[in-house]
Scaffold this motif. Structure first.
Motif, mmCIF file in Angstrom:
data_model
loop_
_atom_site.group_PDB
_atom_site.id
_atom_site.type_symbol
_atom_site.label_atom_id
_atom_site.label_comp_id
_atom_site.label_asym_id
_atom_site.label_seq_id
_atom_site.Cartn_x
_atom_site.Cartn_y
_atom_site.Cartn_z
ATOM 1 N N THR A 48 -9.856 -3.265 1.511
ATOM 2 C CA THR A 48 -9.532 -3.860 0.217
ATOM 3 C C THR A 48 -8.035 -3.743 -0.043
ATOM 4 N N GLU A 49 -7.562 -4.534 -0.979
ATOM 5 C CA GLU A 49 -6.155 -4.502 -1.355
ATOM 6 C C GLU A 49 -5.751 -3.100 -1.832
ATOM 7 N N GLU A 50 -6.603 -2.474 -2.631
ATOM 8 C CA GLU A 50 -6.296 -1.154 -3.169
ATOM 9 C C GLU A 50 -6.239 -0.113 -2.063
ATOM 10 N N GLU A 51 -7.205 -0.157 -1.127
ATOM 11 C CA GLU A 51 -7.206 0.791 -0.010
ATOM 12 C C GLU A 51 -5.922 0.667 0.798
ATOM 13 N N TYR A 52 -5.534 -0.568 1.071
ATOM 14 C CA TYR A 52 -4.314 -0.804 1.860
ATOM 15 C C TYR A 52 -3.086 -0.272 1.135
ATOM 16 N N ARG A 53 -2.952 -0.620 -0.137
ATOM 17 C CA ARG A 53 -1.768 -0.236 -0.903
ATOM 18 C C ARG A 53 -1.641 1.281 -1.012
ATOM 19 N N LEU A 54 -2.756 1.953 -1.334
ATOM 20 C CA LEU A 54 -2.718 3.405 -1.491
ATOM 21 C C LEU A 54 -2.434 4.106 -0.165
ATOM 22 N N THR A 55 -3.006 3.571 0.914
ATOM 23 C CA THR A 55 -2.779 4.169 2.236
ATOM 24 C C THR A 55 -1.341 4.002 2.657
ATOM 25 N N LEU A 56 -0.782 2.824 2.418
ATOM 26 C CA LEU A 56 0.604 2.578 2.790
ATOM 27 C C LEU A 56 1.551 3.507 2.038
ATOM 28 N N GLU A 57 1.268 3.730 0.756
ATOM 29 C CA GLU A 57 2.080 4.656 -0.030
ATOM 30 C C GLU A 57 1.971 6.075 0.512
ATOM 31 N N GLN A 58 0.775 6.422 0.978
ATOM 32 C CA GLN A 58 0.523 7.784 1.467
ATOM 33 C C GLN A 58 1.257 8.075 2.773
ATOM 34 N N ILE A 59 1.294 7.098 3.671
ATOM 35 C CA ILE A 59 1.848 7.348 5.012
ATOM 36 C C ILE A 59 3.341 7.115 5.105
ATOM 37 N N LYS A 60 3.916 6.439 4.121
ATOM 38 C CA LYS A 60 5.364 6.170 4.171
ATOM 39 C C LYS A 60 6.162 7.376 3.667
ATOM 40 N N ARG A 106 3.273 -10.497 5.829
ATOM 41 C CA ARG A 106 3.175 -9.373 4.892
ATOM 42 C C ARG A 106 3.355 -8.050 5.629
ATOM 43 N N LEU A 107 2.728 -7.932 6.785
ATOM 44 C CA LEU A 107 2.866 -6.688 7.533
ATOM 45 C C LEU A 107 4.310 -6.480 7.985
ATOM 46 N N TYR A 108 5.012 -7.570 8.258
ATOM 47 C CA TYR A 108 6.445 -7.474 8.598
ATOM 48 C C TYR A 108 7.232 -6.945 7.401
ATOM 49 N N ASP A 109 6.949 -7.510 6.232
ATOM 50 C CA ASP A 109 7.643 -7.069 5.014
ATOM 51 C C ASP A 109 7.350 -5.606 4.694
ATOM 52 N N ASP A 110 6.138 -5.142 5.060
ATOM 53 C CA ASP A 110 5.752 -3.763 4.783
ATOM 54 C C ASP A 110 6.185 -2.795 5.875
ATOM 55 N N GLY A 111 6.866 -3.308 6.891
ATOM 56 C CA GLY A 111 7.381 -2.444 7.944
ATOM 57 C C GLY A 111 6.400 -2.114 9.047
ATOM 58 N N LEU A 112 5.251 -2.794 9.062
ATOM 59 C CA LEU A 112 4.237 -2.518 10.075
ATOM 60 C C LEU A 112 4.446 -3.335 11.346
ATOM 61 N N ILE A 113 5.280 -4.343 11.258
ATOM 62 C CA ILE A 113 5.607 -5.186 12.402
ATOM 63 C C ILE A 113 7.117 -5.414 12.417
ATOM 64 N N GLY A 114 7.711 -5.343 13.599
ATOM 65 C CA GLY A 114 9.099 -5.753 13.760
ATOM 66 C C GLY A 114 10.163 -4.723 13.467
ATOM 67 N N ALA A 115 9.805 -3.568 12.970
ATOM 68 C CA ALA A 115 10.793 -2.533 12.669
ATOM 69 C C ALA A 115 10.780 -1.463 13.764
ATOM 70 N N GLU A 116 11.772 -0.600 13.740
ATOM 71 C CA GLU A 116 11.925 0.410 14.798
ATOM 72 C C GLU A 116 10.717 1.335 14.902
ATOM 73 N N HIS A 117 10.173 1.728 13.757
ATOM 74 C CA HIS A 117 9.058 2.682 13.765
ATOM 75 C C HIS A 117 7.726 2.025 13.377
ATOM 76 N N SER A 118 7.625 0.707 13.575
ATOM 77 C CA SER A 118 6.408 -0.015 13.173
ATOM 78 C C SER A 118 5.163 0.466 13.905
ATOM 79 N N SER A 119 5.288 0.721 15.200
ATOM 80 C CA SER A 119 4.109 1.116 15.974
ATOM 81 C C SER A 119 3.557 2.455 15.484
#
Length: 204
Positions: free
Chosen positions: A192-204, A149-162
């Protein structure tokens, strides 16, 4: 009113123990820095608690704290090990004249409400909580956060993942020293799922 825990809580020093003693009703064991690894009796006590009731490791968020955490986990072969993390807070404890090498405040200097929130989010004191995987602190039910899942969300394996992981961890109050490999387990334990989703939207 203090939080009652059946697990023993492992912290680094006596000032950490003093701080926690005012917040929780539990056995608190200090590692005395790395001294615990030379103290056979204390190591055996920790192993006993791990087998009987489980142990919660609550070390500092600097490199030494993570090293102590990982070494302890490698020395406990049976029982339950749970991880509770404090966020990176920069500065120094009031009793010290100088900040630590990494300029991070340890457990003793973290605000009481932050420590309480960390323990409550972990839900360690709730007998009705979902059982946890002994070694990594993740839910034994299918985990919400996986490496895939983290790979699909760009947190692992992508150029700017770190860089993206660092933003995510900072926003969620997670230690910066978490590796990509350790991140899914910590997210499952603390976010929580909601915390993760909202944070990911915020930082992308």
């Amino acid at each position: 009113m203090s939080i009652k825990l059946k697990q023993a809580v492992i912290v680094e020093g006596k000032y950490d123990k003093i701080k926690l003693s005012s917040l929780i009703d539990a056995v608190i064991i200090t590692t005395d820095g790395f001294g615990v690894f030379r103290n056979k009796e204390k190591l055996e006590l920790i192993r006993l608690f791990a087998k009987k009731h489980g142990v919660i490791i609550l070390t500092d968020s600097d490199s030494a704290g993570f090293l102590i955490r990982n070494r302890l986990k490698s020395r406990i072969n049976e029982g339950e090990i749970y991880n509770v993390y404090i966020p990176d807070v920069f500065g120094k404890e009031k009793r010290k004249t100088e900040a630590s090498k990494e300029n991070k405040i340890g457990v003793e200097g973290i605000d009481a409400d932050v420590l309480i929130k960390a323990l409550e989010r972990f839900n360690a004191g709730d007998d009705n909580s979902v059982p946890l995987n002994p070694q990594c602190g993740t839910l034994t039910s299918p985990p919400a956060f996986t490496a895939e899942r983290l790979y699909d969300d760009g947190l692992i394996g992508a150029e700017h993942s770190s860089q993206l992981r660092r933003k995510l961890q900072k926003t969620l109050g997670l230690p910066e020293r978490l590796t990509a490999k350790a991140l899914p387990a910590v997210l499952n334990a603390l976010v929580t799922e909601e915390e993760y989703r909202l944070t990911l939207e915020q930082i992308k």
